[in-house]
Design a protein around this motif. Structure first.
Motif, PDB file in Angstrom:
ATOM      1  N   GLN A 197       0.823  -1.184  -0.018  1.00 38.84           N
ATOM      2  CA  GLN A 197      -0.126   0.006  -0.041  1.00 38.84           C
ATOM      3  C   GLN A 197       0.962   1.202   0.026  1.00 38.84           C
TER       4      GLN A 197
ATOM      5  N   ALA B 128       2.137   1.853  -3.614  1.00 38.24           N
ATOM      6  CA  ALA B 128       1.182   2.535  -4.249  1.00 38.24           C
ATOM      7  C   ALA B 128       0.852   3.909  -3.901  1.00 38.24           C
TER       8      ALA B 128
ATOM      9  N   PHE C 209       3.259   6.333  -5.433  1.00 40.31           N
ATOM     10  CA  PHE C 209       2.904   6.528  -7.096  1.00 40.31           C
ATOM     11  C   PHE C 209       1.772   7.520  -7.073  1.00 40.31           C
ATOM     12  N   ALA C 210       0.744   7.273  -6.363  1.00 37.91           N
ATOM     13  CA  ALA C 210      -0.400   8.020  -6.517  1.00 37.91           C
ATOM     14  C   ALA C 210       0.058   9.781  -6.174  1.00 37.91           C
TER      15      ALA C 210
ATOM     16  N   ILE D  99       1.798  11.824  -8.504  1.00 32.15           N
ATOM     17  CA  ILE D  99       0.944  12.710  -9.490  1.00 32.15           C
ATOM     18  C   ILE D  99       0.800  14.078  -8.908  1.00 32.15           C
ATOM     19  N   LEU D 100       0.474  14.167  -7.534  1.00 30.86           N
ATOM     20  CA  LEU D 100       0.282  15.535  -6.865  1.00 30.86           C
ATOM     21  C   LEU D 100       1.678  16.319  -6.877  1.00 30.86           C
TER      22      LEU D 100
ATOM     23  N   VAL E 288       4.589   4.137 -12.902  1.00 27.55           N
ATOM     24  CA  VAL E 288       4.034   5.284 -11.905  1.00 27.55           C
ATOM     25  C   VAL E 288       2.590   5.367 -12.196  1.00 27.55           C
TER      26      VAL E 288
ATOM     27  N   GLY F 165       0.957   2.173 -10.857  1.00 27.50           N
ATOM     28  CA  GLY F 165       1.023   1.981  -9.049  1.00 27.50           C
ATOM     29  C   GLY F 165      -0.122   2.910  -8.708  1.00 27.50           C
ATOM     30  N   ALA F 166      -0.083   4.306  -9.288  1.00 30.97           N
ATOM     31  CA  ALA F 166      -1.204   5.209  -9.115  1.00 30.97           C
ATOM     32  C   ALA F 166      -2.593   4.586  -9.353  1.00 30.97           C
TER      33      ALA F 166
ATOM     34  N   ILE G 155      -3.577   1.614  -9.382  1.00 30.33           N
ATOM     35  CA  ILE G 155      -3.599   0.409  -8.412  1.00 30.33           C
ATOM     36  C   ILE G 155      -4.245   1.211  -7.010  1.00 30.33           C
ATOM     37  N   TYR G 156      -3.530   2.149  -6.831  1.00 34.93           N
ATOM     38  CA  TYR G 156      -3.927   2.692  -5.493  1.00 34.93           C
ATOM     39  C   TYR G 156      -5.183   3.247  -5.432  1.00 34.93           C
TER      40      TYR G 156
ATOM     41  N   PHE H 114      -7.095   1.062  -2.842  1.00 33.19           N
ATOM     42  CA  PHE H 114      -7.197   1.555  -1.600  1.00 33.19           C
ATOM     43  C   PHE H 114      -7.702   3.117  -1.586  1.00 33.19           C
TER      44      PHE H 114
ATOM     45  N   PHE I 281      -7.528  12.222   0.078  1.00 33.94           N
ATOM     46  CA  PHE I 281      -6.410  12.153  -0.855  1.00 33.94           C
ATOM     47  C   PHE I 281      -6.830  11.494  -2.235  1.00 33.94           C
TER      48      PHE I 281
ATOM     49  N   VAL J  59      -6.250  13.034  -5.909  1.00 38.70           N
ATOM     50  CA  VAL J  59      -5.437  12.592  -7.012  1.00 38.70           C
ATOM     51  C   VAL J  59      -6.220  12.261  -8.297  1.00 38.70           C
TER      52      VAL J  59
ATOM     53  N   THR K 152      -2.982   6.086 -15.131  1.00 43.11           N
ATOM     54  CA  THR K 152      -3.580   5.927 -13.778  1.00 43.11           C
ATOM     55  C   THR K 152      -5.166   5.891 -13.957  1.00 43.11           C
ATOM     56  N   ARG K 153      -5.861   6.517 -14.686  1.00 39.29           N
ATOM     57  CA  ARG K 153      -7.266   6.596 -14.967  1.00 39.29           C
ATOM     58  C   ARG K 153      -7.744   5.334 -15.704  1.00 39.29           C
TER      59      ARG K 153
ATOM     60  N   ILE L 143      -4.008  -8.801  -4.809  1.00 42.05           N
ATOM     61  CA  ILE L 143      -4.267  -7.755  -5.802  1.00 42.05           C
ATOM     62  C   ILE L 143      -3.304  -8.453  -6.816  1.00 42.05           C
TER      63      ILE L 143
END
Lengths: 333, 306
Positions: free
Chosen positions: A32, A35, A38-39, A42-43, B106, B109-110, B112-113, B117, B122, B126, B175-176, B204
């Motif tokens: 987690q 991940a 990575f998220a 983006i920010l 990247v 990963g984003a 999947i997050y 999750f 937050f 994103v 990501t999307r 996962i």
């Protein structure tokens, strides 16, 4: 694999039932965490983009103040930077593109939803949406080689001949017809934004309930009266959103416009034949000559304005489309 | 089709329908209906034929330029015939490859997050930012890379800056799409796996991702196809260079830039032929990528809505 984990869990000492296992809890947290990183990146990216642009635009914005977007003179040699002609060119070409593309996109959508036999629907949508796959630079080159000479000889010259002596309207065709101008750029934009507008418009039109149509038809309406009275009013909001989404795309479009718009006049004029600039084409044309710190900063300043305009337009479009039951994701990428 | 749908074709009912007060009016309505039907059909035909016209020109004009030399040789001196775009093809592969190396992990990963999750403020932020970023003009992203890595950083036009710009374009797209597809994976698969005691991360990796594999692949390939044709960000960063170069810290040739150069900067007749040829090669590369997506789609699994 799952079975193995379960077996390992059973072997835990102390009769404690730990289905996940201690190692896995750590694994979960690590996974987690990665991940999340990575998220979060983006920010970090968006913040970096804005910080870089604002820091580098500061010099020019400080020098020009509000004149940066209201000034009509852009002269790097005398260090005067007023980007209004670029902003004007962006709006002018985008509106030409929108005026041409929207009716065609809505018409094609209506054909797909209301007229086409079932087997023809998917192929038509697919073919039009393929237009979105062609790279901008290829549109630009095709425009240079094929579209521009065609429009110059078949549209601009006849139009100039027809409107040249008409008062008021002759402002639209002031100047020589060279085939490198706002009009040609607008036409290529209309082709490029057609798939964007069409995919959203089609989706919105297909959400109109069948009962609406049946009601109109049962009253004896013709098919067009049914479309005008039941389908279009219902889908109007979504179609407006689709058009604004197309506008957002047109505003940021660079290569094709740069290759076709002329890039030689900063005169603000109503003429379709003005060989002007857009914000994007000004950046693409001038970055290589930006040797002074102020000129560099001014170009970044244009990028900042461009960013804000597209951001605002996209936001409005998304709000409208999502409110009227369309899906902006349907635009592909 | 008209006849079946419109009510006035019922003969006996004609005079009584209030919408059809007189024969003249009925004729007018029919004419308007006919005109609008024609216009709507014409709009669809126009939309479809534009693609045919553009592709037709590229294929007909580009095909004669293609030969073995075109793919294996460097361009000759300006204005001379012959030679090819080999450095540009290689440059494009290098730049896009480097961008993918950063952008794909990247983005995945984003995604999947967000899907697995992503609850709370937050994740919403994103998601919103990623959506916003897909709408940013590519030239603005190019300008950032130009300011950061060309004007500062490395100090000359360079391939790394181009790859960075392309990666920034790829990330939000991947990501999307990844998130969308993972959300399509039925929850009972996750529950079944978790109920067997499988840890979340393993669920996962070995249950959710394999199910969504083809859909995720679709998103990744589409984003690669999209950045392969990007020109504006490369123009500001990589600038272009007709000669073979492996130096990532210097200007490099790239296919889209080659088209731009041949189309606008070179006054020789042969340059248009080269531009058509390079356009055809670029279209073929992007077409093959998109085609492989359709093949991947055949392999089954949840799909991205396109």
């Amino acid at each position: 694999m799952a079975v193995q984990t379960a077996r390992r869990a059973e072997k835990l000492p102390g009769g404690r039932v730990n289905l996940a296992g201690r190692g896995s809890a750590l694994g979960d947290r690590a996974f987690q965490g990665i991940a999340f990183a990575f998220a979060a990146s983006i920010l970090v990216l968006i913040v970096t983009i804005f910080v870089v642009l604002f820091v580098d635009a500061r010099v020019a914005l400080a020098q020009e103040g509000l004149r940066f977007i209201t000034g009509q003179v852009w002269n790097p040699n005398e260090s005067i930077f007023g980007a209004l002609p670029y902003i004007y060119g962006t709006i002018f070409t985008s509106l030409i593109g929108l005026l041409i593309a929207t009716p065609i996109a809505v018409g094609a959508s209506l054909y797909i939803v209301e007229y086409a036999p079932n087997w023809l629907r998917a192929p038509i949508s697919f073919i039009v949406e393929l237009l979105a796959v062609i790279p901008s630079v290829i549109y630009g080159f095709w425009g240079l080689a094929v579209l521009a000479p065609f429009l110059r000889d078949r549209v601009e010259r006849p139009l100039k001949a027809a409107l040249g002596d008409v008062p008021v309207l002759n402002a639209l065709v002031e100047g020589p017809a060279r085939g490198r101008d706002m009009f040609v750029a607008g036409v290529i934009l209309s082709i490029m934004i057609l798939p964007t507008i069409m995919s959203v418009a089609r989706e919105v039109i297909s959400t109109v309930p069948g009962t609406q149509r049946e009601g109109m038809l049962a009253l004896g309406a013709t098919k067009w009266e049914m479309i005008k009275g039941a389908v279009l009013p219902y889908a109007r909001g979504g179609i407006v959103g689709a058009a604004i989404l197309g506008l957002g795309r047109a505003i940021g479009e660079t290569m094709a416009v740069t290759m076709l718009i002329g890039n030689s006049s900063t005169k603000i004029s109503w003429s379709l034949l003005t060989p002007g600039y857009t914000m994007a084409s000004a950046i693409a044309n001038q970055f290589a000559d930006a040797n002074s710190a102020v000129h560099f900063s001014a170009i970044i300043g244009v990028a900042v304005v461009l960013l804000f305009v597209t951001g605002a337009v996209n936001l409005v479009a998304r709000l409208i489309v999502s409110r009227f039951g369309g899906d902006t994701r349907a635009t592909g990428i | 089709m008209q006849g079946q749908m419109t009510a006035p074709s019922i003969p006996g009912a004609r005079p009584r329908l209030s919408l059809e007060a007189s024969d003249g009016q009925a004729r007018r309505r029919k004419i308007v209906n006919g005109i609008m039907t024609t216009l709507i059909g014409a709009a669809a035909l126009l939309g479809v034929s534009i693609l045919g016209i553009i592709l037709g020109y590229i294929i007909v004009k580009g095909a004669p330029a293609l030969n073995l030399d075109f793919f294996t040789k460097a361009p000759p001196a300006l204005g001379e015939a012959g030679g090819g775009v080999a450095p540009a093809i290689r440059g494009s592969l290098l730049i896009v490859g480097l961008a993918s190396l950063v952008g794909i992990p990247v983005g995945l990963g984003a995604g999947i997050y967000l899907a697995e999750f992503g609850r709370g403020r937050f994740a919403d932020t994103v998601r919103f930012i990623a959506d916003l970023m897909t709408g940013l003009p590519s030239i603005a992203i190019g300008a950032v890379a130009w300011a950061l890595l060309v004007k500062r950083g490395i100090g000359t036009y360079n391939a790394i800056a181009g790859s960075v710009a392309l990666a920034i374009i790829m990330i939000p797209i991947i990501t999307r799409t990844t998130e969308e597809i993972l959300k399509l994976v039925p929850n009972n698969l996750r529950e079944a796996s978790l109920a067997l005691g499988t840890p979340r991360w393993k669920t996962i990796v070995s249950v959710v991702l394999p199910v969504a594999r083809s859909g995720i692949l679709t998103g990744v390939i589409l984003s690669v196809a999209r950045v392969s044709g990007e020109t504006a960000p490369l123009l500001l960063t990589v600038l272009g260079n007709s000669f073979a170069s492996n130096n990532l810290r210097g200007p490099m040739a790239a296919l889209p830039l080659e088209i731009y150069q041949y189309a606008t900067k070179s006054p020789f007749a042969d340059s248009f032929t080269k531009a058509w040829g390079a356009s055809l090669v670029l279209i073929i590369i992007i077409g093959l990528l998109s085609l492989s997506v359709r093949l991947a789609a055949r392999l089954g699994g949840p799909q991205a809505r396109r």
